[in-house]
Design an enzyme around this catalytic site. Sequence first.
Site, PDB file in Angstrom:
ATOM      1  N   CYS A  46      38.313 146.461 -82.607  1.00 46.02           N
ATOM      2  CA  CYS A  46      39.255 145.944 -83.402  1.00 46.02           C
ATOM      3  C   CYS A  46      40.683 147.101 -84.309  1.00 46.02           C
ATOM      4  O   CYS A  46      41.323 147.005 -84.473  1.00 46.02           O
ATOM      5  CB  CYS A  46      39.476 143.818 -83.081  1.00 46.02           C
ATOM      6  SG  CYS A  46      39.426 143.423 -81.447  1.00 46.02           S
TER       7      CYS A  46
ATOM      8  N   GLY B 237      10.621 120.645 -69.583  1.00 50.32           N
ATOM      9  CA  GLY B 237      10.901 120.717 -70.846  1.00 50.32           C
ATOM     10  C   GLY B 237      12.218 120.310 -71.543  1.00 50.32           C
ATOM     11  O   GLY B 237      13.505 121.343 -72.070  1.00 50.32           O
TER      12      GLY B 237
ATOM     13  N   HIS C 224      23.917 129.322 -70.463  1.00 51.32           N
ATOM     14  CA  HIS C 224      24.544 128.718 -71.868  1.00 51.32           C
ATOM     15  C   HIS C 224      24.565 130.426 -72.329  1.00 51.32           C
ATOM     16  O   HIS C 224      25.267 130.248 -73.478  1.00 51.32           O
ATOM     17  CB  HIS C 224      23.824 127.880 -72.640  1.00 51.32           C
ATOM     18  CG  HIS C 224      23.563 126.127 -71.899  1.00 51.32           C
ATOM     19  ND1 HIS C 224      23.062 125.102 -72.654  1.00 51.32           N
ATOM     20  CD2 HIS C 224      24.322 125.895 -71.401  1.00 51.32           C
ATOM     21  CE1 HIS C 224      22.893 124.511 -71.772  1.00 51.32           C
ATOM     22  NE2 HIS C 224      24.227 124.064 -70.783  1.00 51.32           N
TER      23      HIS C 224
ATOM     24  N   CYS D 202      33.723 139.965 -78.751  1.00 55.43           N
ATOM     25  CA  CYS D 202      34.397 139.651 -80.037  1.00 55.43           C
ATOM     26  C   CYS D 202      35.843 138.346 -79.408  1.00 55.43           C
ATOM     27  O   CYS D 202      35.862 138.475 -78.280  1.00 55.43           O
ATOM     28  CB  CYS D 202      35.951 141.102 -80.193  1.00 55.43           C
ATOM     29  SG  CYS D 202      36.929 141.075 -81.047  1.00 55.43           S
TER      30      CYS D 202
ATOM     31  N   ILE E  14      18.808 129.989 -74.949  1.00 55.12           N
ATOM     32  CA  ILE E  14      19.411 131.341 -75.159  1.00 55.12           C
ATOM     33  C   ILE E  14      18.859 131.975 -75.936  1.00 55.12           C
ATOM     34  O   ILE E  14      19.034 133.097 -77.055  1.00 55.12           O
ATOM     35  CB  ILE E  14      20.915 130.620 -76.165  1.00 55.12           C
ATOM     36  CG1 ILE E  14      20.278 130.314 -77.205  1.00 55.12           C
ATOM     37  CG2 ILE E  14      21.605 130.095 -74.808  1.00 55.12           C
ATOM     38  CD1 ILE E  14      21.197 129.576 -78.281  1.00 55.12           C
ATOM     39  N   ASP E  15      17.851 131.905 -75.541  1.00 50.47           N
ATOM     40  CA  ASP E  15      16.304 133.277 -76.627  1.00 50.47           C
ATOM     41  C   ASP E  15      16.348 134.306 -75.354  1.00 50.47           C
ATOM     42  O   ASP E  15      15.297 135.070 -76.635  1.00 50.47           O
ATOM     43  CB  ASP E  15      14.566 132.193 -77.037  1.00 50.47           C
ATOM     44  CG  ASP E  15      14.282 131.820 -75.613  1.00 50.47           C
ATOM     45  OD1 ASP E  15      15.116 131.964 -74.392  1.00 50.47           O
ATOM     46  OD2 ASP E  15      13.775 130.903 -75.579  1.00 50.47           O
TER      47      ASP E  15
ATOM     48  N   GLN F 112      18.389 126.898 -69.617  1.00 51.37           N
ATOM     49  CA  GLN F 112      19.490 126.038 -70.597  1.00 51.37           C
ATOM     50  C   GLN F 112      18.929 127.038 -71.680  1.00 51.37           C
ATOM     51  O   GLN F 112      20.038 126.554 -73.180  1.00 51.37           O
ATOM     52  CB  GLN F 112      19.381 124.646 -70.764  1.00 51.37           C
ATOM     53  CG  GLN F 112      19.260 123.792 -69.676  1.00 51.37           C
ATOM     54  CD  GLN F 112      18.802 122.831 -69.816  1.00 51.37           C
ATOM     55  OE1 GLN F 112      19.751 122.128 -71.229  1.00 51.37           O
ATOM     56  NE2 GLN F 112      18.191 122.186 -69.197  1.00 51.37           N
TER      57      GLN F 112
ATOM     58  N   CYS G 147      35.702 142.932 -85.631  1.00 52.97           N
ATOM     59  CA  CYS G 147      34.828 143.566 -84.715  1.00 52.97           C
ATOM     60  C   CYS G 147      35.674 144.842 -84.948  1.00 52.97           C
ATOM     61  O   CYS G 147      36.467 145.627 -85.260  1.00 52.97           O
ATOM     62  CB  CYS G 147      36.214 143.245 -83.075  1.00 52.97           C
ATOM     63  SG  CYS G 147      35.251 144.264 -81.538  1.00 52.97           S
TER      64      CYS G 147
END
Length: 455
Positions: free
Chosen positions: A211, A267, A175, A183, A130-131, A128, A208
Amino acid sequence: MQRLVLSELSVSGDTETSTGLAQVQRAVQASQRCLVITGAGISVSSGIPDFRSPTGLFHQLKQKYPSSVTNGRDLFDATLFHDASMVNVFYSFMGELRTLIDRATCTPTHAFIKQLDEHGKLLRCYTQNIDSLEKRVGLETAFVQDEDAVDSADSASKRRKQTMDKKFTRAVQLHGDLDTLICTICHTKCPFSHKLALEFREGTPPPCPRCKEIEVIRGIVGKRSQTTGVLRPDIVLYNEMHPQGELIGSLNEYDLKRRPDLLIVIGTSLKIPGIKRMIREMSRCVHDSAQRTQRAGAGKVIFINRDEPPRGWDDVFDYFIEGDADHAVNLLPIHGDKVALNDGESSSAESGQDPMSITRICNPVMSIDRICNPPVDHVPRAKSTAKKPKSLPSILPPARVSGLRKRGSGKPPARKITSMMKVVKSSIAKPKIPDVLRRSQRTRQRPPTASPLPS
């Protein structure tokens, strides 16, 4: 569920914790197909705080932004983009979190998962976090081998084959991660560099670059301007669908079909509904493992965390190890003394059992030593070089032969003639003659009568 407190191991006379820990060690050593689910608790020792503990990120955000954040979870909800003040806090916090991740190092728990993979015991790791520390330790997190060729039409067939290789991904990031930005309009991805992290810390979302380039080209051509997207972290927030949700579901289904014999959950606070459902499905599959696997000590579900699990998990977990994750995995050797697969608890060396017998049970393929030095009971017989005389065909008994001749020589039985067949046969054999012709034929065939007059 048996509770094992690591702090009680040093207490003299505590045999219950020691016995339970020995059973957990035996389960890890005997496992061959292990699944691992991790949460933010495994990265605390690397300098990245967790979310829901008293010193976690949610509590820190409430103290740092008391006027904007009433609940730390609101900062990770997809509805925050409707509030300008929450957007500024979100980008500022993401910039600081990215700096913490750059300074973080892999923990012993990450190394433990990598060792499971190197020894061929790991089916897959679902995280889970995001590191992206799983990627740093050497676990593959990509879904395909060549992600840069996703937009190429020539590599469509190749990409299709790579997607079918479900063993390629070793760690699934449920996640997302903070390594890339995406973007909000064109969905172009770019790396989360240190320069962009500084812009994030100012609280302003950077535009972005693609863009902006398209906007310049449209201005030169003379077309009207369009909305320019901004960059955001490529992570999955609350009330947001995962862009690779179907692929992750197929990987989960594939892992369950491979019949895992061990599940380790480390954890996590067990608060997210999707994770809770995944753990329950995997635990049922592990508990339904083969009888031989259960005798070997595997077929267990282990939960490692500082805090106790909520209510309703006693029938899911077999062991709850309360304590630090790094301390717990250091007590779980992946390989130790060979574990016998019989009902006894002793190893092969202590029981006097042939060590090759365990190898034959675990691996049905015959080893080289067994081929070169086979047991006495299984010595193959030498093939005789003498040629055997060809045997003549056996003669059938007379009754059998006569029966065959009788059936073969006789004519086939006559078919039973039905009424319809009679009609057809009669119509074919005797065509119908009109009545007029029939009378004329009768008059012709009538013999002449004698005249009554005298001659």
